[in-house]
Enzyme design. Structure first.
Site: not given
Length: 709
Positions: A69, A131
């Site tokens: 994003d 992540y």
């Protein structure tokens, strides 16, 4: 075709290339291209690759491992593209890295450039992604970390609670509640499936004061990581308990999940791929196989390949593990694997304080999905599992032991009896007993707390007054059922104890985990069997007979003996006759044995195992008697049968020294008794004389089959 148009067309002969890139996502609306006028990482990469290769954006068909994003950063994003160029050497790739970094903006870097397998796809062949999310919980926060961490110093942040919350995400689960509606319409089965596997979700406190959350999984839904972090931070603030995460997962409702954590704290750290996409020569058919296998935990293209679990046994095991589980169902393969998932915080109920429910899943290979979803107890063909209850109870008293309640003296105990075997045995052990558990009706006790496992053991506990307490000796037990086990008694634990006050009237007790027994006292016991015993503790009585107490033999007979035989116990030189020994003080033990000595025949001693029948009778099988001197086979039949004598003694102990019975019976080794009529069936007198045993055998054959020559 996938949404970003990056999938390779079969038959495309152009080379496939890949790059590892890093970027600061602050100034970009995300990785994926969103138009010529919208800042994106993909747009910058395509701009530079067009100049590097001389080929257009549509021909390059660039795709990334993940569509991060806006505001999300990356240290290990992987992209692929196709080109007519034929770069092969390390020097070629180094020049490409240098050229790309010369054209890219300063907040995007090319870290590595290489040539993978022609079928390689950065997204679909990824097997693991990691992540990292950074949290600044200091007050005041570091102003220079504001672009790369979530500042939450204005509220509490309990790191231990944060860790516990994150652990509830680990496993294969349906993360529907933690997925935002994608900006793209679903284009494949893997987009429709919201099941993902989280391999780890760790929390680290860094030296610079930041908190780093690392999440590794096989893939992630749209905004899944940020939504999980957002929920975990709510737990860390103290507004919810860690178990609240399970409620969110079970609900499947995105509206119940808090707002996602800010994008600025999220980094795509790394992406892993299987060896199968390394440079090799593959056909188009193989390319299809690679594409299909890449959806190893998400695709529904081959659901028949996943096993379906219908039942597991046993239904209860010791919490210490070690039980052999039988799993039944369909679609199992030779390389199937099992996974056990304990429900977090999962006590069955307050009344069952020592039990935890465990789900059992299977899968056929690392490229297939597990048969079910951890924590989801709604069984279906696509969510199949078995359930086993892991219990911390000490055998004999359900619920009498747990870390939260280590002493429960008032609970009703099971009653144990010796269903088969004797309650006395030799000092060196070896007595086999079958222990059966029962429970009085309406007592509140629960029968059946013997659990299969490698740590299931029987123990002999003998009291001693100096020092006071109990001494013990352990041995492995054989599990038959939850209310039935077989034990072979260990040696008397008084051997080697300096005190002379160790009792021989002992107790046989049982442990599921190799250490914990039902000896917990009202003042608080530790279960190790050395403290004061409860009067109602589960046990059976057993008495050890001191060494030096040898049995006595009164008679020896053959189990199958002709009625007219003049020899009470006899058998062939080849051995194998069942010998019945009668006397007294025989003890049930695996060490029970018979000794055949030479007697007047001069044979060497031979010891054979004996079978316990009662304290007054044992059975053993006569050993073979070899005669090395051929002259010894010549027997004078003028005075009797061709037999050699052997004395039979019995011992109860493993250590045979001075333990053999002083009295004995006589066993006769005799070959071929023949009656006066020539029949082998009789054993009458007078015996028909033969010069040697071998002549007798030959004559017998002639009588049975007719004389020759």
């Amino acid at each position: 075709m996938d949404a970003d148009g990056s999938r390779r067309r079969l038959g495309d002969a152009r080379a496939t290339y890949a790059m590892t890139i890093s970027y600061d996502g602050t100034n970009y609306k995300g990785f994926q291209r969103q138009g010529a006028d919208v800042a994106s990482v993909q747009r910058e990469l395509e701009r530079c690759l067009t100049r590097l290769t001389g080929e257009g954006r549509d021909a390059l068909r660039l795709g990334g491992s993940g569509r991060t994003d806006g505001g999300v950063h990356a240290r290990g994003q992987v992209v692929h593209f196709y080109s007519e160029k034929d770069w092969r050497s390390a020097e070629d790739f180094a020049r490409c890295v240098k050229a790309m970094n010369g054209m890219l903006p300063r907040d995007v870097r090319c870290e590595r450039f290489w040539r993978p397998h022609p079928a390689f796809h950065a997204r679909f062949h990824a097997t693991r992604k990691t992540y990292a999310y950074y949290v600044d919980a200091r007050s005041p926060h570091d102003v220079f970390a504001r672009a790369y961490a979530c500042q939450c110093g204005w509220r509490a942040c309990d790191v231990d609670a944060l860790r516990r919350a994150c652990q509830y995400f680990v496993g294969t689960r349906d993360f529907r509640a933690f997925a935002n509606t994608s900006r793209d319409k679903p284009t494949s089965d893997e987009d429709l499936n919201t099941t993902r596997t989280i391999f780890r979700f760790d929390v680290f406190e860094q030296a610079d004061g930041l908190i780093r959350l690392e999440c590794e999984g096989d893939g992630f839904l749209y905004r899944q990581v940020r939504n999980m972090v957002g929920a975990a931070l709510v737990v860390a603030s103290g507004r919810e308990k860690p178990e609240w995460i399970l409620d969110l997962l079970a609900s499947g409702d995105r509206r119940r999940v808090p707002t996602a954590a800010p994008a600025r704290g999220l980094f795509l750290q790394s992406v892993e791929y299987p060896d199968s996409v390394k440079p090799m020569s593959f056909t188009d058919v193989d390319v299809i196989k690679i594409h299909k296998s890449s959806f190893h935990s998400r695709g529904n293209f081959d659901i028949s390949a996943s096993p379906v679990v219908s039942a597991t046994s046993p239904d209860a095991v010791a919490i210490s593990g070690g039980a052999v589980m039988t799993i039944r169902g369909v679609n199992f393969e030779r390389n199937s694997r099992c996974k056990f998932f304990a429900t977090p915080g999962g006590r069955a109920s307050e009344a069952e304080a020592t039990r935890v429910y465990i789900q059992v899943f299977t899968r056929n290979s690392e490229y297939h999905a597990w048969s079910g979803i951890e924590g989801n107890f709604q069984w279906s063909r696509t969510n199949s599992f078995g359930v086993v209850q892991a219990d911390a109870s000490a055998p004999g008293c359900y619920g009498c032991y747990s870390t939260s309640a280590p002493a429960i003296a008032s609970r009703a105990r099971e009653s144990w009896t010796i269903a088969k075997g004797e309650n006395t045995g030799p000092e060196d052990g070896g007595t086999t007993i079958l222990i059966k558990s029962t429970v009085a009706s309406g007592s509140g006790a629960r029968t059946g707390t013997f659990y299969q496992g490698s740590s299931l053991k029987c123990g002999a506990f003998c009291s001693t007054s100096s020092p006071s307490g109990w001494v013990k000796s352990l041995t492995a037990a054989k599990w038959i059922a939850n209310d039935e086990i077989e034990c072979v008694t260990p040696p008397w634990p008084g051997n080697g104890v300096t005190s002379s006050t160790v009792s021989r009237a002992c107790l046989i007790r049982v442990t599921n985990d190799g250490a914990t027994f039902d000896d917990l006292i009202s003042s608080g016991g530790d279960g190790d069997g050395t403290q004061t015993l409860l009067t109602n503790a589960a046990k059976v009585d057993f008495t050890y007979v001191a060494s030096g107490t040898a049995p006595s033999v009164t008679s020896v007979a053959s189990s199958r003996m002709p009625a007219t035989s003049s020899r009470s116990a006899r058998g062939p030189f080849a051995g194998g006759a069942v010998v019945v020994v009668r006397g007294s003080n025989f003890l049930s033990s695996v060490h029970l044995g018979c000794k055949f000595t030479g007697g007047s025949s001069g044979f060497s001693d031979v010891v054979v195992p004996a079978t316990y029948v009662s304290s007054t009778e044992v059975h053993c099988v006569s050993p073979r008697r070899d005669v090395s001197d051929e002259d010894a086979w010549k027997v004078d039949y003028g005075s009797g049968a061709p037999c050699f004598d052997a004395a039979v003694h019995v011992s109860n102990q493993k250590s045979r020294s001075n333990e053999w019975s002083t009295s004995s019976g006589t066993f006769h080794y005799c070959d071929l008794y023949v009656s006066s009529s020539g029949s082998r069936d009789g054993d009458g007198t007078p015996l028909r004389p033969f010069s040697t045993i071998s002549d007798a055998a030959l004559n017998s054959l002639r009588q049975r089959h007719g004389a020759c020559g």
